[in-house]
Design a protein around this motif. Structure first.
Motif, PDB file in Angstrom:
ATOM      1  N   VAL A   1    -123.520  24.107 -10.596  1.00 37.34           N
ATOM      2  CA  VAL A   1    -122.860  24.186  -9.280  1.00 37.34           C
ATOM      3  C   VAL A   1    -123.090  22.912  -8.482  1.00 37.34           C
ATOM      4  CG1 VAL A   1    -122.870  25.375  -7.057  1.00 37.34           C
ATOM      5  CG2 VAL A   1    -122.898  26.698  -9.180  1.00 37.34           C
ATOM      6  N   ASN A   2    -124.327  22.448  -8.460  1.00 41.46           N
ATOM      7  CA  ASN A   2    -124.654  21.249  -7.689  1.00 41.46           C
ATOM      8  C   ASN A   2    -124.391  19.959  -8.463  1.00 41.46           C
ATOM      9  OD1 ASN A   2    -125.583  22.712  -5.429  1.00 41.46           O
ATOM     10  ND2 ASN A   2    -127.565  23.044  -6.426  1.00 41.46           N
ATOM     11  N   ARG A   3    -124.062  20.103  -9.739  1.00 44.54           N
ATOM     12  CA  ARG A   3    -123.802  18.947 -10.609  1.00 44.54           C
ATOM     13  C   ARG A   3    -124.919  17.922 -10.497  1.00 44.54           C
ATOM     14  NH1 ARG A   3    -117.219  17.949  -9.928  1.00 44.54           N
ATOM     15  NH2 ARG A   3    -116.619  20.072 -10.524  1.00 44.54           N
ATOM     16  N   ASN A   4    -126.116  18.429 -10.542  1.00 42.35           N
ATOM     17  CA  ASN A   4    -127.299  17.592 -10.413  1.00 42.35           C
ATOM     18  C   ASN A   4    -127.714  17.115 -11.796  1.00 42.35           C
ATOM     19  OD1 ASN A   4    -129.694  16.357  -9.784  1.00 42.35           O
ATOM     20  ND2 ASN A   4    -130.530  18.061  -8.615  1.00 42.35           N
ATOM     21  N   VAL A   5    -127.475  15.848 -12.080  1.00 43.93           N
ATOM     22  CA  VAL A   5    -127.801  15.294 -13.393  1.00 43.93           C
ATOM     23  C   VAL A   5    -128.951  14.294 -13.287  1.00 43.93           C
ATOM     24  CG1 VAL A   5    -125.517  15.644 -14.367  1.00 43.93           C
ATOM     25  CG2 VAL A   5    -125.997  13.536 -13.123  1.00 43.93           C
ATOM     26  N   SER A   6    -129.757  14.413 -12.238  1.00 49.70           N
ATOM     27  CA  SER A   6    -130.908  13.536 -12.119  1.00 49.70           C
ATOM     28  C   SER A   6    -131.907  13.860 -13.228  1.00 49.70           C
ATOM     29  CB  SER A   6    -131.580  13.713 -10.753  1.00 49.70           C
ATOM     30  OG  SER A   6    -132.207  14.980 -10.675  1.00 49.70           O
ATOM     31  N   PRO A   7    -132.738  12.890 -13.626  1.00 53.57           N
ATOM     32  CA  PRO A   7    -133.719  13.157 -14.691  1.00 53.57           C
ATOM     33  C   PRO A   7    -134.634  14.330 -14.374  1.00 53.57           C
ATOM     34  CG  PRO A   7    -133.539  10.798 -14.287  1.00 53.57           C
ATOM     35  CD  PRO A   7    -132.727  11.481 -13.222  1.00 53.57           C
TER      36      PRO A   7
ATOM     37  N   ALA B   1    -136.703   9.458  -8.418  1.00 46.66           N
ATOM     38  CA  ALA B   1    -135.865  10.477  -7.788  1.00 46.66           C
ATOM     39  C   ALA B   1    -136.087  10.505  -6.276  1.00 46.66           C
ATOM     40  CB  ALA B   1    -136.159  11.843  -8.384  1.00 46.66           C
ATOM     41  N   ALA B   2    -137.311  10.201  -5.835  1.00 47.90           N
ATOM     42  CA  ALA B   2    -137.620  10.239  -4.400  1.00 47.90           C
ATOM     43  C   ALA B   2    -136.897   9.153  -3.624  1.00 47.90           C
ATOM     44  CB  ALA B   2    -139.124  10.101  -4.190  1.00 47.90           C
ATOM     45  N   SER B   3    -136.412   8.103  -4.318  1.00 49.90           N
ATOM     46  CA  SER B   3    -135.745   6.986  -3.637  1.00 49.90           C
ATOM     47  C   SER B   3    -134.229   7.009  -3.804  1.00 49.90           C
ATOM     48  CB  SER B   3    -136.309   5.653  -4.147  1.00 49.90           C
ATOM     49  OG  SER B   3    -135.975   5.461  -5.510  1.00 49.90           O
ATOM     50  N   ILE B   4    -133.676   8.117  -4.307  1.00 55.82           N
ATOM     51  CA  ILE B   4    -132.242   8.162  -4.590  1.00 55.82           C
ATOM     52  C   ILE B   4    -131.406   7.916  -3.340  1.00 55.82           C
ATOM     53  CG2 ILE B   4    -130.364   9.768  -5.169  1.00 55.82           C
ATOM     54  CD1 ILE B   4    -132.086  10.860  -7.388  1.00 55.82           C
ATOM     55  N   GLY B   5    -131.829   8.449  -2.190  1.00 52.68           N
ATOM     56  CA  GLY B   5    -131.035   8.315  -0.969  1.00 52.68           C
ATOM     57  C   GLY B   5    -131.219   7.000  -0.236  1.00 52.68           C
ATOM     58  N   GLU B   6    -132.012   6.087  -0.762  1.00 56.67           N
ATOM     59  CA  GLU B   6    -132.278   4.824  -0.084  1.00 56.67           C
ATOM     60  C   GLU B   6    -131.194   3.783  -0.381  1.00 56.67           C
ATOM     61  OE1 GLU B   6    -134.699   4.599   2.034  1.00 56.67           O
ATOM     62  OE2 GLU B   6    -135.559   6.574   1.560  1.00 56.67           O
ATOM     63  N   LYS B   7    -131.241   2.672   0.362  1.00 51.47           N
ATOM     64  CA  LYS B   7    -130.284   1.583   0.150  1.00 51.47           C
ATOM     65  C   LYS B   7    -130.475   0.993  -1.246  1.00 51.47           C
ATOM     66  CE  LYS B   7    -130.238   0.226   5.040  1.00 51.47           C
ATOM     67  NZ  LYS B   7    -130.552  -0.870   5.999  1.00 51.47           N
TER      68      LYS B   7
ATOM     69  N   PHE C   1    -150.548  15.464  -6.287  1.00 50.36           N
ATOM     70  CA  PHE C   1    -151.239  14.684  -5.265  1.00 50.36           C
ATOM     71  C   PHE C   1    -152.191  13.657  -5.880  1.00 50.36           C
ATOM     72  CE2 PHE C   1    -150.400  18.352  -2.243  1.00 50.36           C
ATOM     73  CZ  PHE C   1    -149.445  17.642  -1.523  1.00 50.36           C
ATOM     74  N   ILE C   2    -152.876  14.047  -6.957  1.00 54.99           N
ATOM     75  CA  ILE C   2    -153.754  13.090  -7.630  1.00 54.99           C
ATOM     76  C   ILE C   2    -152.944  11.927  -8.186  1.00 54.99           C
ATOM     77  CG2 ILE C   2    -155.294  12.737  -9.598  1.00 54.99           C
ATOM     78  CD1 ILE C   2    -156.288  15.584  -9.213  1.00 54.99           C
ATOM     79  N   ALA C   3    -151.818  12.244  -8.841  1.00 57.01           N
ATOM     80  CA  ALA C   3    -150.974  11.206  -9.421  1.00 57.01           C
ATOM     81  C   ALA C   3    -150.414  10.283  -8.345  1.00 57.01           C
ATOM     82  CB  ALA C   3    -149.836  11.846 -10.216  1.00 57.01           C
ATOM     83  N   ILE C   4    -149.940  10.866  -7.256  1.00 55.46           N
ATOM     84  CA  ILE C   4    -149.412  10.061  -6.154  1.00 55.46           C
ATOM     85  C   ILE C   4    -150.499   9.148  -5.588  1.00 55.46           C
ATOM     86  CG2 ILE C   4    -148.589  10.161  -3.760  1.00 55.46           C
ATOM     87  CD1 ILE C   4    -146.985  12.630  -4.535  1.00 55.46           C
TER      88      ILE C   4
ATOM     89  N   PHE D   1    -140.196  10.965 -11.360  1.00 58.01           N
ATOM     90  CA  PHE D   1    -140.260  11.684 -10.087  1.00 58.01           C
ATOM     91  C   PHE D   1    -140.214  10.712  -8.904  1.00 58.01           C
ATOM     92  CE2 PHE D   1    -142.148  14.545 -13.163  1.00 58.01           C
ATOM     93  CZ  PHE D   1    -141.554  15.750 -12.848  1.00 58.01           C
ATOM     94  N   LEU D   2    -140.866   9.577  -9.041  1.00 56.15           N
ATOM     95  CA  LEU D   2    -140.859   8.590  -7.964  1.00 56.15           C
ATOM     96  C   LEU D   2    -139.485   7.951  -7.817  1.00 56.15           C
ATOM     97  CD1 LEU D   2    -144.332   6.897  -8.511  1.00 56.15           C
ATOM     98  CD2 LEU D   2    -143.714   8.739  -6.954  1.00 56.15           C
TER      99      LEU D   2
END
Length: 258
Positions: A76-82, A139-145, A224-227, A136-137
């Motif tokens: 539905v969301n067509r989310n193909v992110s890793p 993916a966290a920056s997908i909305g950035e410039k 949290f440890i990984a971050i 994961f990191l």
């Protein structure tokens, strides 16, 4: 005279996705497995034929509802992110394991198999050029410039930051494996009935309810440890103001460091 402007209709509050996640991955499966839903005397197993056959069908339905929910959400969301694809693959893996009819020790192993597989894959990826925690990191920056995302990707290739990613991935994997062991121990101690019985389904539902919060807490500890390990590497390389979760600031710090 001008006509009075009609007041805009208030928007209906949307139910947060986390609530839907909880409903389809925990509440509904528990209700399906329950031999007496909310004290109503109704049992899904009885509706599905009763006896061993009905209990097995109820167990399969309860196991496959979360899988269907995750896959429908992806489509539905067509989310193909890793990250989404990894989650979808994990859901399919869990769904396939539902057809492995075991109890006792092997059920305890089966119920944690997804955690064991995730931990092993993350450990293996730590020896490659792309440790899985980097996914994961990213993916966290997908909305950035685009330029800020490019700076983040460049920072991830820095040898010092890459080392932090490796250790972060290893830490996440080890914590996930520990979480799997804890889940297996709890299942082995509490799910003691024979597969295909009312008692087995009830015990599975009980453990699912008991382990949801501890399981999430253990997973978050790993994250949290990984971050923390990655952030420490980023700050050591680019300065105290650099943050992997603030690509614009990271890009600025990288420019200042040349």
């Amino acid at each position: 005279m001008s006509q009075p402007t009609a007041a805009p209709k208030p928007q209906r509050a949307r139910i947060p996705k986390t609530v839907w996640d909880l409903v389809f991955t925990l509440v509904i499966p528990i209700l399906i497995l329950s031999p007496n839903i909310l004290g109503s005397g109704i049992s899904v197993a009885e509706l599905l034929g009763g006896g061993t056959g009905g209990n097995v069908r109820a167990y399969l339905v309860a196991a496959l509802v979360p899988v269907a929910y995750v896959l429908v959400d992806l489509l539905v969301n067509r989310n193909v992110s890793p990250v989404a694809l990894i989650g979808g693959a994990g859901a399919i893996f869990s769904g396939a394991l539902a057809f492995w009819y075991v109890d006792g020790f092997w059920y305890a192993i089966k119920d944690s198999a997804r955690s064991y597989l995730t931990g092993i894959l993350f450990l293996v990826s730590a020896a490659t050029r792309v440790p899985f925690f980097r996914v994961f990191l990213d993916a966290a920056s997908i909305g950035e410039k685009p330029e800020d995302r490019a700076a983040t990707a460049e920072a991830m290739r820095d040898p010092g930051v890459h080392k932090g990613l490796v250790w972060g991935t290893v830490a996440f994997a080890l914590v996930d494996l520990v979480g799997g062991v804890v889940n297996s121990v709890v299942n082995y101690g509490r799910v003691t009935a024979r597969f295909g019985t009312d008692a087995f389904n009830a015990q599975v539902a009980e453990v699912n309810a008991i382990m949801r919060v501890p399981g999430l807490v253990i997973s978050m500890i790993g994250v949290f440890i990984a971050i923390g390990l990655v952030q420490r590497a980023v700050k050591a390389r680019y300065g105290a103001g650099a943050s992997v979760f603030e690509p614009a600031k990271l890009a600025q710090a990288m420019r200042e460091r040349g």
